[in-house]
Design a protein around this motif. Structure first.
Motif, PDB file in Angstrom:
ATOM      1  N   ILE A 570     -10.670   9.414  -2.970  1.00  8.89           N
ATOM      2  CA  ILE A 570      -9.375   9.256  -2.310  1.00  8.89           C
ATOM      3  C   ILE A 570      -8.298   9.933  -3.157  1.00  8.89           C
ATOM      4  O   ILE A 570      -8.390   9.972  -4.395  1.00  8.89           O
ATOM      5  N   ARG A 571      -7.308  10.478  -2.471  1.00 13.12           N
ATOM      6  CA  ARG A 571      -6.195  11.127  -3.161  1.00 13.12           C
ATOM      7  C   ARG A 571      -4.902  10.814  -2.433  1.00 13.12           C
ATOM      8  O   ARG A 571      -4.841  10.873  -1.199  1.00 13.12           O
ATOM      9  N   ARG A 572      -3.873  10.454  -3.232  1.00 12.07           N
ATOM     10  CA  ARG A 572      -2.560  10.196  -2.657  1.00 12.07           C
ATOM     11  C   ARG A 572      -1.834  11.515  -2.433  1.00 12.07           C
ATOM     12  O   ARG A 572      -1.961  12.456  -3.231  1.00 12.07           O
ATOM     13  N   GLN A 573      -1.120  11.601  -1.326  1.00 15.29           N
ATOM     14  CA  GLN A 573      -0.379  12.820  -1.006  1.00 15.29           C
ATOM     15  C   GLN A 573       0.597  13.150  -2.134  1.00 15.29           C
ATOM     16  O   GLN A 573       1.319  12.285  -2.632  1.00 15.29           O
ATOM     17  N   GLY A 574       0.590  14.405  -2.561  1.00 10.54           N
ATOM     18  CA  GLY A 574       1.440  14.845  -3.644  1.00 10.54           C
ATOM     19  C   GLY A 574       0.763  14.804  -4.988  1.00 10.54           C
ATOM     20  O   GLY A 574       1.331  15.315  -5.967  1.00 10.54           O
ATOM     21  N   GLU A 575      -0.425  14.220  -5.069  1.00 10.92           N
ATOM     22  CA  GLU A 575      -1.163  14.177  -6.318  1.00 10.92           C
ATOM     23  C   GLU A 575      -2.349  15.133  -6.241  1.00 10.92           C
ATOM     24  O   GLU A 575      -2.783  15.526  -5.164  1.00 10.92           O
ATOM     25  N   ASP A 576      -2.894  15.484  -7.416  1.00 11.34           N
ATOM     26  CA  ASP A 576      -3.999  16.434  -7.472  1.00 11.34           C
ATOM     27  C   ASP A 576      -5.337  15.786  -7.775  1.00 11.34           C
ATOM     28  O   ASP A 576      -6.378  16.410  -7.571  1.00 11.34           O
ATOM     29  N   THR A 577      -5.341  14.571  -8.246  1.00 13.33           N
ATOM     30  CA  THR A 577      -6.562  13.945  -8.724  1.00 13.33           C
ATOM     31  C   THR A 577      -7.231  13.144  -7.611  1.00 13.33           C
ATOM     32  O   THR A 577      -6.581  12.343  -6.928  1.00 13.33           O
ATOM     33  N   TRP A 578      -8.536  13.364  -7.461  1.00 15.22           N
ATOM     34  CA  TRP A 578      -9.346  12.578  -6.530  1.00 15.22           C
ATOM     35  C   TRP A 578      -9.965  11.408  -7.299  1.00 15.22           C
ATOM     36  O   TRP A 578     -10.594  11.604  -8.334  1.00 15.22           O
ATOM     37  N   THR A 579      -9.790  10.222  -6.759  1.00 11.54           N
ATOM     38  CA  THR A 579     -10.287   9.012  -7.403  1.00 11.54           C
ATOM     39  C   THR A 579     -11.539   8.530  -6.684  1.00 11.54           C
ATOM     40  O   THR A 579     -11.535   8.413  -5.451  1.00 11.54           O
ATOM     41  N   PRO A 580     -12.636   8.252  -7.417  1.00 15.15           N
ATOM     42  CA  PRO A 580     -13.852   7.757  -6.745  1.00 15.15           C
ATOM     43  C   PRO A 580     -13.602   6.424  -6.041  1.00 15.15           C
ATOM     44  O   PRO A 580     -12.939   5.543  -6.578  1.00 15.15           O
TER      45      PRO A 580
END
Length: 727
Positions: A570-580
């Motif tokens: 998952i990734r929050r809009q405006g961020e670059d990191t994908w979180t498992p």
């Protein structure tokens, strides 16, 4: 769960691996096995036959003797000198083919079709025509004259008795006429049927008649007294035959016989991977065709049935087997006394319409196109069988070919060829050399998507028998390994907020654990075992309402049928990191608890990989990213002003604000009354902030509770309450 309730997203990101064919090899060896009647009947029989117990056996080859150039051969007759006469349509031509195979047009009649032929004891030929049915007689030079005109539109059948009396089966009034040797004709029997389709004599000199539309077999004494031999469930008795001991054989058709690619008695055999079935014919009713045997006591035994075939002629052989001239695949079938069927020969034409036999020689006449063929029982030509084409679904590396033979001396020869088109053409490889080891020989054909094998039977002396039981192929098996292809993700669905897709509880009472404890070795089992009921983790989810939940479901498949594993990030809009979020998931759905996530817009990335079915170096994956979805754990804010009272009227204003989503609906309630929906001042509740003004009238005196409720688009609720005093 209907798809209309889903919010289906399109692919925002679909990796190139989804459509890229990567030249690595999948790990699971697959086998293409052919061992049933259904398997072998899909191939091309050239001097080979298929028995209903799933054997490929030598059989007579078909040799073209004469091409009439006409579309249809409706009738055929062979005389004592082995001259063959062919009645055709739609140009009313009669051809004669000599015993040496030399054919020529013998006569041309006014009517369009010659539907029946007969000959008297002097080999004088008689031909029946339609429409405007007449019977013509011919001299030895082929000169014709009208022998009898019954005044009927159709003459479907002819039969000649020992005294040279000719019998005519006609339609559409269902009459039988008798014409004596001097050419004097009279009505012999007037039935209640519409058509007399077939005629034959039993051993006692009684006339047998097959009718339509009620599918009756009538027996008529020489004096014309009728009785019913059999009443078929189908509508038309197309063909009749009587054997040397007096058994009657009949082929019955329905009025609406389906014309498709069916191959005889319809069966589910071969549908289940790894299953093999031996079957007999005639056990079930046929929707299109049924073949019967009637003994001298009137007992009926159904020999063969089909939902999709038609039969146009029957020939009973001295060994008790029955040959069936069938369509629409243009096949000759043989049914023995135990109802085992042999797919004896394939023609290139659509229908086999007539079967003839003289001095051990068998002939077949066809339609679409009209040709005369001979079954070569001399054994001078080797028989062969070309299989259907295997579609491996991907470019594949071929392993070994093996076959199981009965009496493999002299041995059969097995060859293969491969290519990348579904129909073999000039781009395919040549046939390989014959493989030396039936227990397993490496396939020499080059890598490709498609493969075909050929079985060649050596020359055999048939001794007048149609098939040779001395040799048989019971099974052919080819192993192959597909090049690995990336998984394919078809769609990703984001469900409405609050909808939680959760696994169904395990209610199995079988007590067995497929694949051992915790399914430890289930993925190591062959696919045919792994696909059995209870081995798949894909059970449908149940649906619950859970505030704050966001659920996702997807459709994915693997071109190699590999087991798939899914990872979610998952990734929050405006961020670059994908979180498992979840890894090593094998279900095709997931419910996310968003309580710990900050409010905002998010994306879900789904990754599908096939590592469970491949070595690590060969595993491939694909990705798909969803549209943005909203996480809003903070409910809307409501500011409610004090009501302004004027007599029995009151007015109040309130403002609603949603910080992380849009507003969905606003309502108010006075006292314990119903909740009333109210629209904002701009007329539509759709923004992050809305202002509302409400006027009330005819309020009774006293204190009233005033409640306001606001709901945002993800289901969060906020309420406020004031007291309203009416004096």
């Amino acid at each position: 769960m209907t798809r209309r309730k889903f919010f289906v997203v399109t692919a925002a990101v679909l990796t190139a691996a989804l459509f890229l064919t990567v030249a690595v090899t999948a790990s699971e060896t697959q086998w293409w096995r052919q061992s049933t009647r259904l398997d072998f009947s899909k191939g091309d029989l050239k001097g080979a036959a298929v028995s209903s117990d799933g054997r490929l056996i030598p059989a007579p080859a078909l040799k073209e003797i004469y091409d009439s150039g006409e579309a249809f051969i409706y009738s055929a007759h062979i005389d004592r000198a082995s001259n063959i006469y062919l009645g055709t349509g739609n140009n009313g031509k009669l051809f004669r083919v000599s015993a040496a195979g030399e054919g020529a047009l013998w006569a041309e009649l006014e009517e369009s079709g010659i539907f029946a032929l007969a000959a008297d004891s002097t080999d004088r030929i008689y031909a029946a025509t339609a429409p405007d049915g007449k019977v013509y007689s011919f001299d030895s030079q082929g000169e014709s004259s009208v022998y009898f005109d019954p005044g009927q539109k159709y003459i479907w059948s002819l039969a000649m008795d020992a005294q040279n009396n000719l019998y005519l089966g006609t339609g559409p009034r269902g009459r039988i006429y008798r014409v004596d040797s001097s050419g004097q004709g009279s009505l012999f029997y007037d039935s209640s049927e519409t058509h007399i389709m077939s005629l034959a004599f039993d051993l006692d000199g009684n006339l047998l008649a097959g009718t339509a539309p009620n599918g009756l077999i009538l027996r008529l004494t020489p004096q014309g007294a009728p009785s019913v031999v059999m009443d078929s469930d189908l509508s038309e008795i197309q063909a009749l035959a009587v054997d040397r001991i007096g058994l009657i054989y009949a082929a019955a058709l329905s009025e609406t016989t389906k014309v498709d690619t069916g191959s005889g008695q319809d069966s589910a055999q071969g549908d289940e991977e790894g299953a093999e079935t031996v079957e007999t014919a005639g056990i079930k009713a046929g929707k299109g065709l049924e073949v019967y045997r009637v003994d001298r006591d009137g007992l009926v035994d159904q020999l063969y049935s089909s939902d999709s075939q038609s039969a146009f002629d029957l020939k009973v052989r001295s060994d008790g087997s029955v040959l069936i001239a069938a369509g629409p695949e243009g096949r000759i079938l043989s049914v023995d006394g135990d109802r085992f069927v042999t797919y004896l020969a394939d023609t290139r034409e659509e229908q086999v319409t007539q079967l003839l036999e003289r001095d051990g020689n068998l002939f077949a006449a066809t339609s679409n196109l009209g040709k005369l063929l001979r079954l070569e029982t001399s054994g001078q030509e080797p028989g062969s069988f070309e299989s259907e084409v295997l579609d491996a679904k991907a470019p594949s590396r071929w392993g070994r070919i093996r076959w199981r033979s009965v009496n493999p001396d002299p041995p059969v020869r097995v060859r293969t060829r491969s290519g990348n088109t579904s129909d073999p053409d000039e781009t395919w490889s040549s046939w390989s050399e014959a493989y030396p080891d039936s227990q397993g020989s490496p396939v020499q054909s080059p890598l490709g998507r498609y493969l075909q094998y050929k079985v060649e039977f050596p020359r055999a002396a048939y001794s007048g028998s149609i098939t040779s039981p001395s040799q048989a192929i019971e099974e052919v098996a080819v192993s192959y390994l597909q090049n690995n292809l990336a998984p394919q993700i078809g769609q990703l669905t984001v469900h409405p907020a609050g909808k939680a897709l959760t696994p169904m509880p395990n209610v199995s009472g079988a007590g067995a654990s497929p694949g051992g404890p915790d399914g430890a070795h289930a993925l190591s089992l062959p696919r045919s075992v792994r696909n059995l009921e209870g081995m798949s983790p894909q059970l449908p989810p149940r649906t619950l309402y859970v505030p704050g939940a966001r659920s996702f479901s997807w459709e994915a498949q693997d071109p190699n049928q590999d087991e798939l594993e899914f990872n979610l990030h998952i990734r929050r809009q405006g961020e670059d990191t994908w979180t498992p979020v979840e890894e090593k998931l094998r279900r095709s759905y997931y419910a996310l608890d968003t309580a710990s996530l900050p409010d905002g817009q998010y994306f879900l990335r789904l990754t599908a990989n096939d590592r469970l079915s491949n070595p690590p170096a060969n595993a491939l994956q694909s990705e798909l990213t969803s549209k943005a979805f909203t996480v809003a754990n903070r409910g809307p804010q409501v500011e409610l002003s004090a009501p302004v009272v004027d007599g029995r009227q009151a007015q109040f204003n309130f403002t609603a604000t949603a910080t992380s989503s849009s507003l969905h609906q606003a309502e108010y309630q006075v006292g314990g009354g119903e909740w009333v929906i109210v629209l904002p001042q701009d007329g539509i509740t759709d923004g992050g902030q809305e202002s509302y003004s409400v006027s009330l009238s005819d309020l009774p005196p006293g204190n009233h509770s005033l409640s306001v409720r606001v709901v945002d688009e993800v289901g969060n609720v906020a309420t406020r309450r004031e007291t309203l005093r009416i004096r």
